[in-house]
Design a protein around this motif. Structure first.
Motif, PDB file in Angstrom:
ATOM      1  N   ARG A   1      11.607  32.401 -15.612  1.00 53.56           N
ATOM      2  CA  ARG A   1      12.273  31.587 -16.581  1.00 53.56           C
ATOM      3  C   ARG A   1      13.636  31.930 -16.843  1.00 53.56           C
ATOM      4  NH1 ARG A   1       6.959  32.536 -19.136  1.00 53.56           N
ATOM      5  NH2 ARG A   1       6.404  30.958 -20.168  1.00 53.56           N
ATOM      6  N   THR A   2      14.316  32.539 -15.567  1.00 49.47           N
ATOM      7  CA  THR A   2      15.672  32.783 -15.760  1.00 49.47           C
ATOM      8  C   THR A   2      16.628  31.522 -15.893  1.00 49.47           C
ATOM      9  OG1 THR A   2      15.141  34.314 -14.138  1.00 49.47           O
ATOM     10  CG2 THR A   2      17.825  33.973 -14.606  1.00 49.47           C
ATOM     11  N   GLU A   3      17.608  31.610 -16.796  1.00 50.69           N
ATOM     12  CA  GLU A   3      18.451  30.307 -17.145  1.00 50.69           C
ATOM     13  C   GLU A   3      19.188  29.931 -15.962  1.00 50.69           C
ATOM     14  OE1 GLU A   3      19.736  29.792 -21.610  1.00 50.69           O
ATOM     15  OE2 GLU A   3      19.623  32.439 -21.262  1.00 50.69           O
ATOM     16  N   THR A   4      18.796  29.254 -15.026  1.00 52.53           N
ATOM     17  CA  THR A   4      19.645  28.529 -13.938  1.00 52.53           C
ATOM     18  C   THR A   4      19.701  27.203 -14.005  1.00 52.53           C
ATOM     19  OG1 THR A   4      17.848  28.098 -12.534  1.00 52.53           O
ATOM     20  CG2 THR A   4      18.762  30.348 -12.375  1.00 52.53           C
ATOM     21  N   ILE A   5      20.304  26.465 -13.466  1.00 53.84           N
ATOM     22  CA  ILE A   5      20.675  25.089 -13.471  1.00 53.84           C
ATOM     23  C   ILE A   5      19.234  24.408 -13.248  1.00 53.84           C
ATOM     24  CG2 ILE A   5      21.563  24.827 -11.108  1.00 53.84           C
ATOM     25  CD1 ILE A   5      23.064  23.040 -13.891  1.00 53.84           C
ATOM     26  N   ALA A   6      18.395  24.872 -12.397  1.00 56.44           N
ATOM     27  CA  ALA A   6      17.102  24.259 -12.253  1.00 56.44           C
ATOM     28  C   ALA A   6      16.282  23.955 -13.172  1.00 56.44           C
ATOM     29  CB  ALA A   6      16.360  25.328 -11.104  1.00 56.44           C
ATOM     30  N   GLY A   7      16.537  24.586 -14.467  1.00 58.76           N
ATOM     31  CA  GLY A   7      15.993  24.303 -15.759  1.00 58.76           C
ATOM     32  C   GLY A   7      16.118  22.889 -16.029  1.00 58.76           C
ATOM     33  N   PHE A   8      17.043  22.337 -15.493  1.00 60.34           N
ATOM     34  CA  PHE A   8      17.404  20.833 -15.960  1.00 60.34           C
ATOM     35  C   PHE A   8      16.640  19.756 -15.036  1.00 60.34           C
ATOM     36  CE2 PHE A   8      20.769  23.410 -18.128  1.00 60.34           C
ATOM     37  CZ  PHE A   8      20.615  22.763 -19.180  1.00 60.34           C
ATOM     38  N   ALA A   9      15.731  20.281 -14.404  1.00 60.35           N
ATOM     39  CA  ALA A   9      14.932  19.490 -13.494  1.00 60.35           C
ATOM     40  C   ALA A   9      14.279  18.111 -14.114  1.00 60.35           C
ATOM     41  CB  ALA A   9      13.996  20.124 -12.851  1.00 60.35           C
ATOM     42  N   PRO A  10      13.913  18.522 -15.379  1.00 62.41           N
ATOM     43  CA  PRO A  10      13.493  17.254 -16.011  1.00 62.41           C
ATOM     44  C   PRO A  10      14.334  16.017 -16.064  1.00 62.41           C
ATOM     45  CG  PRO A  10      12.774  18.781 -17.260  1.00 62.41           C
ATOM     46  CD  PRO A  10      13.581  19.419 -16.244  1.00 62.41           C
ATOM     47  N   LEU A  11      15.942  16.452 -16.410  1.00 62.40           N
ATOM     48  CA  LEU A  11      16.844  15.342 -16.053  1.00 62.40           C
ATOM     49  C   LEU A  11      16.928  14.749 -14.916  1.00 62.40           C
ATOM     50  CD1 LEU A  11      19.856  16.853 -18.186  1.00 62.40           C
ATOM     51  CD2 LEU A  11      18.258  15.180 -19.028  1.00 62.40           C
ATOM     52  N   ILE A  12      16.767  15.484 -13.752  1.00 65.40           N
ATOM     53  CA  ILE A  12      16.678  15.017 -12.569  1.00 65.40           C
ATOM     54  C   ILE A  12      15.676  13.954 -12.190  1.00 65.40           C
ATOM     55  CG2 ILE A  12      16.992  15.508 -10.035  1.00 65.40           C
ATOM     56  CD1 ILE A  12      19.446  16.544 -11.279  1.00 65.40           C
ATOM     57  N   ALA A  13      14.515  14.498 -12.781  1.00 64.98           N
ATOM     58  CA  ALA A  13      13.109  13.841 -12.446  1.00 64.98           C
ATOM     59  C   ALA A  13      13.090  12.470 -13.439  1.00 64.98           C
ATOM     60  CB  ALA A  13      12.011  14.511 -12.974  1.00 64.98           C
TER      61      ALA A  13
ATOM     62  N   ASN B   1       0.964  -1.323   0.048  1.00 67.01           N
ATOM     63  CA  ASN B   1       0.071   0.006   0.088  1.00 67.01           C
ATOM     64  C   ASN B   1       0.807   1.247  -0.085  1.00 67.01           C
ATOM     65  OD1 ASN B   1      -2.243  -1.582  -0.007  1.00 67.01           O
ATOM     66  ND2 ASN B   1      -2.603  -1.574   2.363  1.00 67.01           N
ATOM     67  N   ASP B   2       1.860   1.062   0.541  1.00 64.51           N
ATOM     68  CA  ASP B   2       2.717   2.189   0.841  1.00 64.51           C
ATOM     69  C   ASP B   2       3.440   2.570  -0.556  1.00 64.51           C
ATOM     70  OD1 ASP B   2       2.332   2.483   3.535  1.00 64.51           O
ATOM     71  OD2 ASP B   2       4.419   1.902   3.991  1.00 64.51           O
ATOM     72  N   ALA B   3       3.867   1.366  -1.147  1.00 59.35           N
ATOM     73  CA  ALA B   3       4.535   1.672  -2.503  1.00 59.35           C
ATOM     74  C   ALA B   3       3.500   2.205  -3.592  1.00 59.35           C
ATOM     75  CB  ALA B   3       4.902   0.147  -2.893  1.00 59.35           C
ATOM     76  N   ALA B   4       2.283   1.797  -3.396  1.00 57.77           N
ATOM     77  CA  ALA B   4       1.199   2.414  -4.357  1.00 57.77           C
ATOM     78  C   ALA B   4       1.258   3.981  -4.306  1.00 57.77           C
ATOM     79  CB  ALA B   4       0.129   1.709  -4.472  1.00 57.77           C
ATOM     80  N   GLU B   5       1.193   4.276  -2.825  1.00 56.58           N
ATOM     81  CA  GLU B   5       0.851   5.963  -2.532  1.00 56.58           C
ATOM     82  C   GLU B   5       2.396   6.440  -2.953  1.00 56.58           C
ATOM     83  OE1 GLU B   5       0.580   6.057   1.685  1.00 56.58           O
ATOM     84  OE2 GLU B   5       0.836   8.369   1.686  1.00 56.58           O
ATOM     85  N   LEU B   6       3.478   6.027  -2.679  1.00 53.83           N
ATOM     86  CA  LEU B   6       4.703   6.590  -2.977  1.00 53.83           C
ATOM     87  C   LEU B   6       4.708   6.654  -4.739  1.00 53.83           C
ATOM     88  CD1 LEU B   6       6.883   4.848  -0.545  1.00 53.83           C
ATOM     89  CD2 LEU B   6       6.521   7.473  -0.749  1.00 53.83           C
ATOM     90  N   LYS B   7       4.389   5.849  -5.454  1.00 51.86           N
ATOM     91  CA  LYS B   7       4.355   5.908  -6.661  1.00 51.86           C
ATOM     92  C   LYS B   7       3.338   7.057  -7.212  1.00 51.86           C
ATOM     93  CE  LYS B   7       5.902   0.843  -7.755  1.00 51.86           C
ATOM     94  NZ  LYS B   7       5.430  -0.285  -7.784  1.00 51.86           N
ATOM     95  N   ASP B   8       2.169   6.975  -6.715  1.00 51.08           N
ATOM     96  CA  ASP B   8       1.321   8.130  -7.179  1.00 51.08           C
ATOM     97  C   ASP B   8       1.894   9.611  -6.929  1.00 51.08           C
ATOM     98  OD1 ASP B   8      -0.570   6.636  -7.739  1.00 51.08           O
ATOM     99  OD2 ASP B   8      -1.965   6.778  -5.872  1.00 51.08           O
ATOM    100  N   PHE B   9       2.578   9.645  -5.786  1.00 49.54           N
ATOM    101  CA  PHE B   9       3.407  10.837  -5.368  1.00 49.54           C
ATOM    102  C   PHE B   9       4.363  11.220  -6.462  1.00 49.54           C
ATOM    103  CE2 PHE B   9       3.553  10.467  -0.197  1.00 49.54           C
ATOM    104  CZ  PHE B   9       2.015  10.513  -0.219  1.00 49.54           C
ATOM    105  N   ALA B  10       5.184  10.299  -6.775  1.00 51.27           N
ATOM    106  CA  ALA B  10       6.187  10.363  -7.910  1.00 51.27           C
ATOM    107  C   ALA B  10       5.397  10.715  -9.092  1.00 51.27           C
ATOM    108  CB  ALA B  10       6.923   8.876  -8.040  1.00 51.27           C
ATOM    109  N   ALA B  11       4.326   9.967  -9.516  1.00 53.50           N
ATOM    110  CA  ALA B  11       3.593  10.493 -10.510  1.00 53.50           C
ATOM    111  C   ALA B  11       3.235  11.907 -10.815  1.00 53.50           C
ATOM    112  CB  ALA B  11       2.643   9.332 -11.044  1.00 53.50           C
ATOM    113  N   GLU B  12       2.689  12.038  -9.689  1.00 56.82           N
ATOM    114  CA  GLU B  12       2.187  13.624  -9.573  1.00 56.82           C
ATOM    115  C   GLU B  12       3.069  14.615  -9.858  1.00 56.82           C
ATOM    116  OE1 GLU B  12      -0.668  13.749  -6.238  1.00 56.82           O
ATOM    117  OE2 GLU B  12      -1.672  12.221  -7.211  1.00 56.82           O
ATOM    118  N   ALA B  13       4.322  14.492  -8.915  1.00 59.00           N
ATOM    119  CA  ALA B  13       5.483  15.367  -9.052  1.00 59.00           C
ATOM    120  C   ALA B  13       6.293  15.273 -10.342  1.00 59.00           C
ATOM    121  CB  ALA B  13       6.546  14.828  -8.050  1.00 59.00           C
ATOM    122  N   ARG B  14       6.300  14.438 -10.978  1.00 56.19           N
ATOM    123  CA  ARG B  14       6.938  13.982 -12.428  1.00 56.19           C
ATOM    124  C   ARG B  14       6.076  14.948 -13.362  1.00 56.19           C
ATOM    125  NH1 ARG B  14       8.687   9.261 -11.939  1.00 56.19           N
ATOM    126  NH2 ARG B  14      10.997   9.722 -11.498  1.00 56.19           N
TER     127      ARG B  14
END
Ligand code: DGY
Length: 438
Positions: A309-321, A270-283
């Protein structure tokens, strides 16, 4: 590189108090939340018991509502400000532990990434240490789950799905130009107590640290948080700084994947399902905030509902996700290594700076406004090597290790001159080197 690894191990030993690893010898003499997680990853390479202890000490500061504070104070250390007397958490919030003293704000949730890495190192080693580490992870698991539930419950913004921050410090990228616009709207109240900064004394040049004007705002936001008893519901009504952070949200997504994996291993379906939902929503929230024109992810100023929209390293968040469509991934990797970022012709090493040299906000010597942060490069290599981008990961690893051969293990580096900046012997820089060389 044997010498880099040996020096790095010495630094983690020198910065140890026996219980915790100070984030840095003088500038940061306590335990910082995301520093501790990175430090534990580095420690796993040399000393598994210390890696486990590092996270146990950090989680001893966890609040009853699951909040994992960004600083857990070492009662024996002095020299950092604002300290426990300024935060007053146990006095102001029933959620805070009476001991150890902590701050009342958060840091990016890289802890499940650390636990996953420590488990992998321990399993590869085998024997009694592997067994001890399995038992330790099972024991830490409910605390990690409470931390992730806190973020999903108290911090996920209903509109954007992004994790909400009430202080730039919570992003870990304190003075990044990504926050310039929301900070410009923060009006410092007349009741801000007068203060003396201690941080500037610990760096070679105060220009490497945030400005006094920025500090006024940082301290004012602490006052606001105190007035709200550090309660997220109240801060949503009163906070004068409220942003949706794409990078924090991306880290949360990836950390939720790994915590779900641990939940499965512990037979907590059950926890795993909950965590996968968190992951999917965040992503999904991260991918929804990629700016078509630039290809970079954008934070959101939640008070004005505007994209930042300032060009900072945070713009690469999709690579981290991770888990992004192939086309976006290729576009981001090409950009990261290209001329607006790591491949800028003026750079000494081909490493991504915290702010693009093509941005008008770029300042190559000042903290998160331009310098290269080895620990952030580590996070990128970790994510890239798990997203079918091993070539990019190893290029960044090689370049960063070439830089770290100076053996100063600086907090951050000047991208053009390669000069070490900020604190020297920063623990998480040593930890990054150790994991790379392991
Ligand atoms: C500092 O003191 O500079 C930290 O980044 C804030 O926690």
């Amino acid at each position: 590189s044997l010498s880099i690894a040996a020096r790095a191990a010495y630094i983690l030993r020198d910065n140890s108090t026996g219980l915790i690893t100070k984030a840095a010898p003088a500038l940061y003499p306590h335990q910082w939340s995301w520093d501790a997680a990175f430090n534990a990853i580095g420690l796993a390479a040399v000393d598994l018991p210390r890696a486990r202890l590092e996270l146990d000490s950090l989680f001893s500061g966890q609040w009853r509502n699951g909040l994992l504070p960004h600083i857990v104070f070492d009662p024996a250390a002095d020299g950092y400000w604002p300290g426990p007397a300024q935060w007053e958490c146990a006095t102001l919030s029933e959620e805070a532990p009476s001991a150890p003293a902590t701050s009342g704000i958060i840091d990016p949730p890289v802890h499940a990434i650390a636990v996953d890495r420590i488990l992998a190192v321990a399993r590869a080693a085998g024997g009694p240490e592997a067994e001890r580490t399995e038992a330790w992870a099972a024991h830490l698991y409910p605390k990690l789950l409470a931390w992730h539930r806190f973020l999903a419950r108290d911090r996920a913004d209903k509109q954007t799905g992004l994790i909400t921050l009430f202080h730039g410090w919570e992003s870990g990228t304190d003075n990044s130009p990504r926050w310039d616009a929301p900070y410009a709207a923060v009006e410092v109240g007349p009741s801000l107590p007068s203060y003396v900064r201690k941080d500037k004394a610990h760096v070679a040049n105060a220009g490497q640290r945030p400005t006094d004007r920025e500090y006024d705002r940082y301290l004012w936001l602490v006052e606001e948080a105190k007035r709200a008893s550090y309660d997220a519901g109240l801060l949503r009504q009163t906070g004068s700084f409220q942003v949706g952070d794409v990078l924090f949200t991306a880290i949360f997504a990836r950390a939720c994947d790994l915590l779900a994996k641990l939940a499965v291993h512990l037979r907590k379906a059950n926890d795993a399902a909950e965590l996968k939902d968190f992951a999917a929503e965040a992503r999904a929230a991260v991918f929804c905030h990629v700016d078509e024109a630039s290809g970079l992810a954008a934070d959101v100023d939640l008070r004005t509902e505007t994209w930042l929209r300032t060009e900072t390293i945070a713009g690469f968040a999709p690579l981290i996700a991770g888990g992004m469509p192939l086309e976006l991934r290729r576009r981001q990797v090409d950009m990261l290594l290209g001329q607006r970022w790591a491949g800028h012709p003026s750079f000494k090493y081909a490493l991504p700076p915290s702010t693009s040299p093509c941005s008008s906000a770029y300042n190559p010597a000042c903290y998160w406004r331009g310098p290269v942060w080895p620990v952030f490069t580590w996070l990128l290599t970790w994510a890239l090597s798990r997203s079918s981008e091993p070539g990019a990961a190893s290029a960044l690893r090689e370049a960063s290790l070439a830089q770290l051969a100076d053996e100063t293990f600086a907090e951050y580096y000047h991208p053009v001159t390669g000069e070490p900046l900020g604190s020297l012997h920063q623990s998480w820089t040593a930890a990054a080197a150790l994991d790379w060389l392991f």
